[in-house]
Design a protein around this motif. Structure first.
Motif, mmCIF file in Angstrom:
data_model
loop_
_atom_site.group_PDB
_atom_site.id
_atom_site.type_symbol
_atom_site.label_atom_id
_atom_site.label_comp_id
_atom_site.label_asym_id
_atom_site.label_seq_id
_atom_site.Cartn_x
_atom_site.Cartn_y
_atom_site.Cartn_z
ATOM 1 N N HIS A 7 0.833 -1.203 0.000
ATOM 2 C CA HIS A 7 0.000 0.000 0.000
ATOM 3 C C HIS A 7 0.868 1.254 0.000
ATOM 4 N N ILE A 8 0.381 2.290 -0.665
ATOM 5 C CA ILE A 8 1.123 3.543 -0.705
ATOM 6 C C ILE A 8 0.612 4.508 0.360
ATOM 7 N N SER A 9 1.495 5.394 0.770
ATOM 8 C CA SER A 9 1.172 6.433 1.744
ATOM 9 C C SER A 9 0.844 7.723 1.001
ATOM 10 N N PRO A 10 0.320 8.750 1.688
ATOM 11 C CA PRO A 10 0.074 10.037 1.021
ATOM 12 C C PRO A 10 1.316 10.610 0.351
ATOM 13 N N GLU A 11 2.503 10.442 0.967
ATOM 14 C CA GLU A 11 3.736 10.925 0.333
ATOM 15 C C GLU A 11 3.963 10.235 -1.011
ATOM 16 N N GLU A 12 3.691 8.941 -1.048
ATOM 17 C CA GLU A 12 3.904 8.182 -2.291
ATOM 18 C C GLU A 12 2.826 8.469 -3.324
ATOM 19 N N VAL A 13 1.644 8.871 -2.884
ATOM 20 C CA VAL A 13 0.615 9.326 -3.826
ATOM 21 C C VAL A 13 1.140 10.501 -4.645
ATOM 22 N N LEU A 14 1.795 11.442 -3.963
ATOM 23 C CA LEU A 14 2.334 12.611 -4.660
ATOM 24 C C LEU A 14 3.473 12.230 -5.589
ATOM 25 N N ARG A 15 4.233 11.217 -5.226
ATOM 26 C CA ARG A 15 5.287 10.739 -6.129
ATOM 27 C C ARG A 15 4.692 10.161 -7.403
ATOM 28 N N ILE A 16 3.632 9.376 -7.248
ATOM 29 C CA ILE A 16 2.982 8.795 -8.420
ATOM 30 C C ILE A 16 2.361 9.891 -9.284
ATOM 31 N N MET A 17 1.768 10.881 -8.641
ATOM 32 C CA MET A 17 1.202 12.021 -9.378
ATOM 33 C C MET A 17 2.274 12.673 -10.246
ATOM 34 N N LYS A 18 3.468 12.813 -9.707
ATOM 35 C CA LYS A 18 4.577 13.400 -10.457
ATOM 36 C C LYS A 18 5.081 12.443 -11.534
ATOM 37 N N GLU B 57 -3.788 16.134 1.732
ATOM 38 C CA GLU B 57 -4.136 17.509 1.381
ATOM 39 C C GLU B 57 -3.132 18.504 1.957
ATOM 40 N N THR B 58 -2.593 18.210 3.137
ATOM 41 C CA THR B 58 -1.572 19.092 3.717
ATOM 42 C C THR B 58 -0.279 19.039 2.914
ATOM 43 N N LEU B 59 0.158 17.835 2.553
ATOM 44 C CA LEU B 59 1.380 17.684 1.766
ATOM 45 C C LEU B 59 1.243 18.341 0.391
ATOM 46 N N ALA B 60 0.064 18.193 -0.209
ATOM 47 C CA ALA B 60 -0.175 18.823 -1.508
ATOM 48 C C ALA B 60 -0.090 20.342 -1.400
ATOM 49 N N GLN B 61 -0.621 20.881 -0.307
ATOM 50 C CA GLN B 61 -0.560 22.332 -0.078
ATOM 51 C C GLN B 61 0.888 22.780 0.104
ATOM 52 N N TRP B 62 1.662 22.013 0.855
ATOM 53 C CA TRP B 62 3.077 22.346 1.064
ATOM 54 C C TRP B 62 3.856 22.357 -0.249
ATOM 55 N N LYS B 63 3.444 21.515 -1.185
ATOM 56 C CA LYS B 63 4.134 21.454 -2.478
ATOM 57 C C LYS B 63 3.600 22.481 -3.465
ATOM 58 N N GLY B 64 2.670 23.311 -3.012
ATOM 59 C CA GLY B 64 2.156 24.374 -3.859
ATOM 60 C C GLY B 64 1.131 23.945 -4.878
ATOM 61 N N LEU B 65 0.511 22.783 -4.676
ATOM 62 C CA LEU B 65 -0.502 22.312 -5.618
ATOM 63 C C LEU B 65 -1.833 23.004 -5.359
ATOM 64 N N ASP B 66 -2.584 23.218 -6.427
ATOM 65 C CA ASP B 66 -3.928 23.758 -6.299
ATOM 66 C C ASP B 66 -4.767 22.769 -5.485
ATOM 67 N N GLN C 158 -7.716 22.016 -5.609
ATOM 68 C CA GLN C 158 -8.675 21.304 -6.451
ATOM 69 C C GLN C 158 -8.012 20.242 -7.316
ATOM 70 N N ASN C 159 -6.689 20.192 -7.279
ATOM 71 C CA ASN C 159 -5.971 19.231 -8.125
ATOM 72 C C ASN C 159 -5.471 18.011 -7.378
ATOM 73 N N CYS C 160 -5.548 18.036 -6.046
ATOM 74 C CA CYS C 160 -5.109 16.879 -5.268
ATOM 75 C C CYS C 160 -5.815 16.897 -3.918
ATOM 76 N N TYR C 161 -6.803 16.036 -3.760
ATOM 77 C CA TYR C 161 -7.572 16.017 -2.515
ATOM 78 C C TYR C 161 -8.324 14.703 -2.380
ATOM 79 N N CYS C 162 -8.932 14.513 -1.235
ATOM 80 C CA CYS C 162 -9.780 13.347 -0.991
ATOM 81 C C CYS C 162 -11.243 13.783 -1.074
ATOM 82 N N PRO C 163 -12.045 13.110 -1.878
ATOM 83 C CA PRO C 163 -13.440 13.531 -2.054
ATOM 84 C C PRO C 163 -14.300 13.161 -0.854
ATOM 85 N N GLU C 164 -15.489 13.752 -0.808
ATOM 86 C CA GLU C 164 -16.472 13.397 0.217
ATOM 87 C C GLU C 164 -17.362 12.275 -0.312
#
Length: 469
Positions: A394-405, A435-444, A446-452
């Motif tokens: 399983h991937i962690s939130p940090e690895e989600v951002l790596r895959i996104m890149k 969502e916090t890590l995405a914000q730290w990396k300067g991502l919009d 609306q471009n990286c989040y968990c839906p409701e």
């Protein structure tokens, strides 16, 4: 002989039988699998000399991550993987017994509703769902090599790699509804309906003993518009339940009984085939056990072409993941595990469904190299604690951002969290951390989040000719 002496002798006999009859053979099996997997991985790495440059040697690049079978069962061909033995499994279950307030689940349903709001799905943000059922499916590639013909997959009849140009096209729309875990409903252009990893039960293994859902289902399965296609990433109870198998195999109507948002065409037949199931290779036996015949099995790097009654074409590309499959000890790894990239004939990659996977340092760049960048990545972001136990699968939130890149995803939705308590992290931590890590990396945002849960969101899909290779 005293009764306690007889009991002691029986216990000793049972211990010897367990040790020599079960534990020793199993340990030998696990060691054999580990050694042979490592041997095959080393052999494949030698074929792929320049492992840091995904632009070199395409044949060896894809051969590096073709399915691996040992003793008739699939294994992971990734250097990052470590097999999970029964010893590790039961040790982790033992440790869990001493955890207090595991997952941090609220004590009241009202508080859970505040933390995890549940919406009633609308399925589309605007307009009505049109009918455009699949009338033909055909597997195009069983070789594992890149034989994507121009007329089939690229939608481009001429032009070399050097003369690629971006041709502006109108945006299309795609409506996405997360229903819990990895179960997600997608409608492209109000007509092409896809259901990912269907799960509509309130439990995973046993109705009484669970694991039980910790959040409400957004809707009953009867309220779900019948999809044109159902994608199953692997044969695990939290990615496919028996309730979904039975329901969607029995429902042949083009609409649901309760849903009134679908445009009914009286000129068309009332009864339709059940949805097309797309499953990993080796799952056919399981599908047959439920009398399901309308399915296609795919292996890694294979492509499936779909044609609808209105003449639209779509492609499903099956890609590797690092995970495992099975519902018990008997069927462990009898079927493959995979991810899917769904594309249009104009070569626009609509979305990538990762299912479940650990992180592999070059796999997702290889997928991007083969098929082009991805508009929307639907990636798992939960079930990663403790990491020593979960990381190979399983991937962690940090690895989600790596895959996104790695895949150059325009947008990412984090799923596979907040539905069942299957690991040690706080149940909302995957969302908050991603969502916090995405914000730290300067991502919009609306471009990286968990839906409701249950909330239908519309995404604009750009028709990008620069994906043509």
């Amino acid at each position: 002989m005293p009764a306690n002496a007889r009991s002691f002798r029986r216990l000793r006999a049972f211990g010897k039988y367990s040790f020599f009859g079960i534990l020793v053979p199993y340990s030998g099996y696990a060691l054999y699998i580990t050694l042979n997997s490592n041997k095959e991985i080393t052999k494949r790495q030698q074929l792929y000399k320049n492992g840091n440059d995904v632009a070199d040697s395409k044949d060896s690049l894809f051969a590096k991550y073709t399915p691996l079978k040992i003793l008739g069962r699939y294994e992971n061909p990734f250097e990052e993987y470590r097999i999970q033995t029964l010893y590790e499994f039961f040790f982790n279950r033992f440790v869990e017994l001493f955890e207090t307030n595991r997952g941090g689940i609220p004590k009241t349903s009202a508080r859970m509703e505040e933390l995890m709001p549940v919406h009633k799905p609308t399925w589309v943000v605007q307009g009505q769902i049109q009918e455009d059922r699949i009338v033909h499916s055909e597997i195009l590639d069983r070789s594992g090599s890149d034989n994507r013909g121009k007329s089939e997959l690229d939608g481009n009849e001429s032009g070399s790699k050097d003369d690629k140009k971006t041709i502006p096209s109108p945006c299309k729309v795609m409506d996405v509804t997360w229903l819990g875990q990895s179960c997600t409903y997608i409608i492209y252009e109000n007509r092409f309906k896809v259901l990912l990893d269907p799960l509509f039960s309130d439990f995973l293994i046993n109705e009484k003993f669970g694991p039980q859902r910790i959040t409400r289902l957004p809707c009953a399965i009867e309220d779900v518009p019948v999809p044109d296609m159902i994608l199953v990433s692997h044969n695990h109870p939290d990615h496919l339940d028996e309730k979904s198998l039975r329901h969607f195999n029995s429902v042949k109507s083009s609409t649901t009984k309760r849903n009134i948002n679908i445009n009914k065409n009286k000129n068309k037949a009332a009864l339709r085939k059940p949805p097309l199931w797309v499953v990993p290779h080796g799952m056919g036996k399981y599908m047959d056990s439920f009398q399901i015949s309308n399915y296609q099995e795919l292996s890694w790097w294979e492509s499936l072409k779909l044609t609808t009654e209105r003449g639209h074409s779509y492609f499903v590309h099956c890609t590797p993941t690092m995970h495992w499959s099975g519902r018990n000890l008997i069927d462990t790894n009898e079927s493959l595990w995979c991810s899917y990239l769904v594309a249009t004939k104009s070569n626009t990659n609509l979305f990538y469904h990762a299912g479940d996977t650990g992180y592999v340092h070059d796999l997702f760049r290889i997928i991007k190299e083969k098929y082009g960048r991805t508009q929307l990545g639907i990636l798992p972001c939960g079930q990663y604690c403790p990491q020593w136990h979960q990381r190979p699968r399983h991937i962690s939130p940090e690895e989600v951002l790596r895959i996104m890149k790695d895949m150059q995803c325009t947008q990412v939705l984090g799923v596979h969290w907040g539905t069942f308590l299957l690991s040690g992290e706080y149940f909302r931590e995957p969302k908050e951390k991603l969502e916090t890590l995405a914000q730290w990396k300067g991502l919009d945002p609306q471009n990286c989040y968990c839906p409701e849960l249950g909330k239908t969101t519309r995404f604009e899909i750009k028709q990008e000719a620069d994906q043509v290779r």
